[in-house]
Design a protein around this motif. Sequence first.
Motif, mmCIF file in Angstrom:
data_model
loop_
_atom_site.group_PDB
_atom_site.id
_atom_site.type_symbol
_atom_site.label_atom_id
_atom_site.label_comp_id
_atom_site.label_asym_id
_atom_site.label_seq_id
_atom_site.Cartn_x
_atom_site.Cartn_y
_atom_site.Cartn_z
ATOM 1 N N LYS A 1 0.782 -1.185 -0.058
ATOM 2 C CA LYS A 1 -0.013 0.116 -0.052
ATOM 3 C C LYS A 1 0.764 1.213 -0.103
ATOM 4 C CE LYS A 1 -4.151 -1.849 2.056
ATOM 5 N NZ LYS A 1 -5.210 -1.644 3.243
ATOM 6 N N VAL A 2 0.469 2.356 -0.689
ATOM 7 C CA VAL A 2 1.032 3.609 -0.493
ATOM 8 C C VAL A 2 0.580 4.432 0.478
ATOM 9 C CG1 VAL A 2 1.280 5.732 -1.992
ATOM 10 C CG2 VAL A 2 1.337 3.414 -3.158
ATOM 11 N N THR A 3 1.384 5.047 1.108
ATOM 12 C CA THR A 3 1.085 5.776 2.334
ATOM 13 C C THR A 3 0.744 7.359 2.038
ATOM 14 O OG1 THR A 3 3.137 6.095 3.176
ATOM 15 C CG2 THR A 3 2.197 4.077 3.782
ATOM 16 N N SER A 4 0.359 8.044 3.207
ATOM 17 C CA SER A 4 0.028 9.424 2.817
ATOM 18 C C SER A 4 1.258 10.328 2.619
ATOM 19 C CB SER A 4 -0.477 9.892 4.150
ATOM 20 O OG SER A 4 -1.756 9.335 4.540
ATOM 21 N N SER A 5 2.467 9.842 3.184
ATOM 22 C CA SER A 5 3.849 10.436 3.036
ATOM 23 C C SER A 5 4.032 10.573 1.416
ATOM 24 C CB SER A 5 5.042 9.587 3.557
ATOM 25 O OG SER A 5 5.120 8.535 2.997
ATOM 26 N N VAL A 6 3.675 9.830 0.768
ATOM 27 C CA VAL A 6 3.908 10.105 -1.088
ATOM 28 C C VAL A 6 3.282 11.105 -1.373
ATOM 29 C CG1 VAL A 6 3.593 9.153 -3.191
ATOM 30 C CG2 VAL A 6 4.456 7.474 -1.262
ATOM 31 N N MET A 7 1.860 11.230 -0.699
ATOM 32 C CA MET A 7 0.967 12.293 -1.104
ATOM 33 C C MET A 7 1.668 13.623 -0.792
ATOM 34 S SD MET A 7 -0.997 10.149 -2.547
ATOM 35 C CE MET A 7 -2.861 10.539 -2.872
ATOM 36 N N TYR A 8 2.002 13.806 0.444
ATOM 37 C CA TYR A 8 2.666 14.872 1.010
ATOM 38 C C TYR A 8 3.595 15.340 -0.138
ATOM 39 C CZ TYR A 8 0.666 13.218 5.421
ATOM 40 O OH TYR A 8 -0.266 12.460 6.381
ATOM 41 N N ALA A 9 4.817 14.420 -0.448
ATOM 42 C CA ALA A 9 5.717 14.857 -1.103
ATOM 43 C C ALA A 9 5.388 15.271 -2.670
ATOM 44 C CB ALA A 9 6.715 13.528 -1.315
ATOM 45 N N VAL A 10 4.290 14.661 -3.204
ATOM 46 C CA VAL A 10 3.912 14.967 -4.643
ATOM 47 C C VAL A 10 3.362 16.472 -4.407
ATOM 48 C CG1 VAL A 10 2.191 14.550 -6.407
ATOM 49 C CG2 VAL A 10 3.777 12.824 -5.367
ATOM 50 N N LYS A 11 2.436 16.448 -3.395
ATOM 51 C CA LYS A 11 1.557 17.981 -3.333
ATOM 52 C C LYS A 11 2.782 19.020 -3.289
ATOM 53 C CE LYS A 11 -1.469 21.017 -2.048
ATOM 54 N NZ LYS A 11 -2.544 21.364 -3.033
ATOM 55 N N GLY A 12 3.809 18.810 -2.158
ATOM 56 C CA GLY A 12 4.898 19.920 -2.242
ATOM 57 C C GLY A 12 5.600 20.209 -3.324
ATOM 58 N N THR A 13 5.977 19.284 -4.310
ATOM 59 C CA THR A 13 6.712 19.556 -5.413
ATOM 60 C C THR A 13 6.073 19.684 -6.710
ATOM 61 O OG1 THR A 13 7.211 17.194 -5.691
ATOM 62 C CG2 THR A 13 8.647 18.379 -4.261
ATOM 63 N N ALA A 14 4.889 19.294 -6.744
ATOM 64 C CA ALA A 14 4.166 19.328 -8.096
ATOM 65 C C ALA A 14 4.327 20.716 -8.961
ATOM 66 C CB ALA A 14 2.590 19.011 -7.880
ATOM 67 N N GLY A 15 4.054 21.694 -8.000
ATOM 68 C CA GLY A 15 4.119 23.080 -8.657
ATOM 69 C C GLY A 15 5.549 23.813 -8.540
ATOM 70 N N PRO A 16 6.096 24.024 -7.489
ATOM 71 C CA PRO A 16 7.486 24.574 -7.463
ATOM 72 C C PRO A 16 8.451 23.850 -8.300
ATOM 73 C CG PRO A 16 6.409 24.435 -5.224
ATOM 74 C CD PRO A 16 5.607 23.762 -6.093
ATOM 75 N N ALA A 17 8.589 22.566 -8.131
ATOM 76 C CA ALA A 17 9.816 21.894 -8.763
ATOM 77 C C ALA A 17 9.432 21.573 -10.286
ATOM 78 C CB ALA A 17 10.045 20.813 -7.995
ATOM 79 N N HIS A 18 7.993 21.595 -10.674
ATOM 80 C CA HIS A 18 7.874 21.133 -12.045
ATOM 81 C C HIS A 18 6.970 22.019 -12.709
ATOM 82 C CE1 HIS A 18 9.373 17.457 -10.790
ATOM 83 N NE2 HIS A 18 8.529 17.241 -9.912
ATOM 84 N N ARG A 19 7.474 23.556 -12.616
ATOM 85 C CA ARG A 19 6.760 24.418 -13.603
ATOM 86 C C ARG A 19 5.435 24.694 -13.609
ATOM 87 N NH1 ARG A 19 9.445 24.756 -19.219
ATOM 88 N NH2 ARG A 19 8.525 22.987 -19.523
ATOM 89 N N ALA A 20 4.875 24.567 -12.287
ATOM 90 C CA ALA A 20 3.515 24.970 -12.207
ATOM 91 C C ALA A 20 2.506 23.857 -12.856
ATOM 92 C CB ALA A 20 2.894 26.206 -12.687
ATOM 93 N N ALA A 21 2.499 22.704 -12.160
ATOM 94 C CA ALA A 21 1.644 21.498 -12.894
ATOM 95 C C ALA A 21 0.192 21.842 -12.760
ATOM 96 C CB ALA A 21 2.114 20.181 -12.149
ATOM 97 N N ASP A 22 -0.555 21.400 -13.517
ATOM 98 C CA ASP A 22 -2.035 21.624 -13.375
ATOM 99 C C ASP A 22 -2.772 20.414 -12.615
ATOM 100 O OD1 ASP A 22 -2.830 23.982 -14.850
ATOM 101 O OD2 ASP A 22 -1.566 22.948 -16.289
ATOM 102 N N TYR A 23 -2.045 19.202 -12.715
ATOM 103 C CA TYR A 23 -2.450 17.918 -12.158
ATOM 104 C C TYR A 23 -1.293 17.191 -11.548
ATOM 105 C CZ TYR A 23 -6.539 19.234 -14.979
ATOM 106 O OH TYR A 23 -7.552 19.973 -15.667
ATOM 107 N N ALA A 24 -1.485 16.682 -10.307
ATOM 108 C CA ALA A 24 -0.524 15.736 -9.739
ATOM 109 C C ALA A 24 -1.339 14.617 -9.532
ATOM 110 C CB ALA A 24 0.101 16.232 -8.401
ATOM 111 N N VAL A 25 -0.752 13.363 -9.714
ATOM 112 C CA VAL A 25 -1.425 11.793 -9.972
ATOM 113 C C VAL A 25 -0.323 11.248 -9.440
ATOM 114 C CG1 VAL A 25 -2.732 10.100 -11.169
ATOM 115 C CG2 VAL A 25 -2.642 12.542 -11.968
ATOM 116 N N VAL A 26 -0.651 10.198 -8.401
ATOM 117 C CA VAL A 26 0.060 8.990 -7.727
ATOM 118 C C VAL A 26 -0.402 7.884 -8.467
ATOM 119 C CG1 VAL A 26 0.783 7.861 -5.873
ATOM 120 C CG2 VAL A 26 0.554 10.329 -6.019
ATOM 121 N N VAL A 27 0.370 6.974 -9.095
ATOM 122 C CA VAL A 27 -0.001 5.908 -9.844
ATOM 123 C C VAL A 27 0.576 4.511 -9.341
ATOM 124 C CG1 VAL A 27 -0.574 4.513 -12.033
ATOM 125 C CG2 VAL A 27 -0.526 7.271 -11.869
#
Length: 227
Positions: A146-172
């Motif tokens: 199972k994927v835990t919440s920590s992965v979601m935190y990391a994606v939320k924190g880097t989706a915009g600042p590190a990836h030029r303002a992403a419109d959507y962040a998805v964990v697969v």
Amino acid sequence: MGRKRPRLRRPRGPAEALSASVVALAVLVLAVRTAAATVGALKEAWPFLLALVLLAGTAGGWRVARAAAGRRRDAERLAVLRITLAEFDAMDDRQFEYALRDLLVRDSWPARRVGGGGDQSADVIGDHRHRGRIVLQAKYTRVGAKVTSSVMYAVKGTAGPAHRAADYAVVVTNGTFTRDAMAWGDQHGVHWVDRDNLRRWADTGTALHELLGLSARARRSRFRRAA
């Protein structure tokens, strides 16, 4: 013993017979007038009723045509690329990332794999002319993990600042998510694709933007840093 049903008795005498006849005549006249009024109302309302029937038929036909078009699109996507869960489970991390990239490309979403050391929670990035930028974090797991919440935190924190303002962040993942991870993602705008949704995307043919309900309207990034 059950109660006896009341029985109508025959009129007694000329007076009662006359009264019964008057009542019956009044009921008949009322029924005739009601029927006449109903027919008149239908005559006046028939254009509206006809339009209503035509509108309902058109709406029904549109829904049928839309469903048929959706099935054709799914069939066309599957003809280009189809991946089963068993095939995903047989992959390694790197193959899993490339497979997700290929699925985005199949869905007309130009994408590239960027995973590796220092990927900052992004393994695949896609840029769509109308839907914007999507960042995928691939979490390849052994079946049952199972994927835990920590992965979601990391994606939320880097989706915009590190990836030029992403419109959507998805964990697969080819596994599943904890209940807390799904709840946190839903609350903070991080989409998730678990094993069942992965099957629908890769094996059944549902496009990712349809699966996640992603809008085609241009809009300000959800992950852009506040000014």
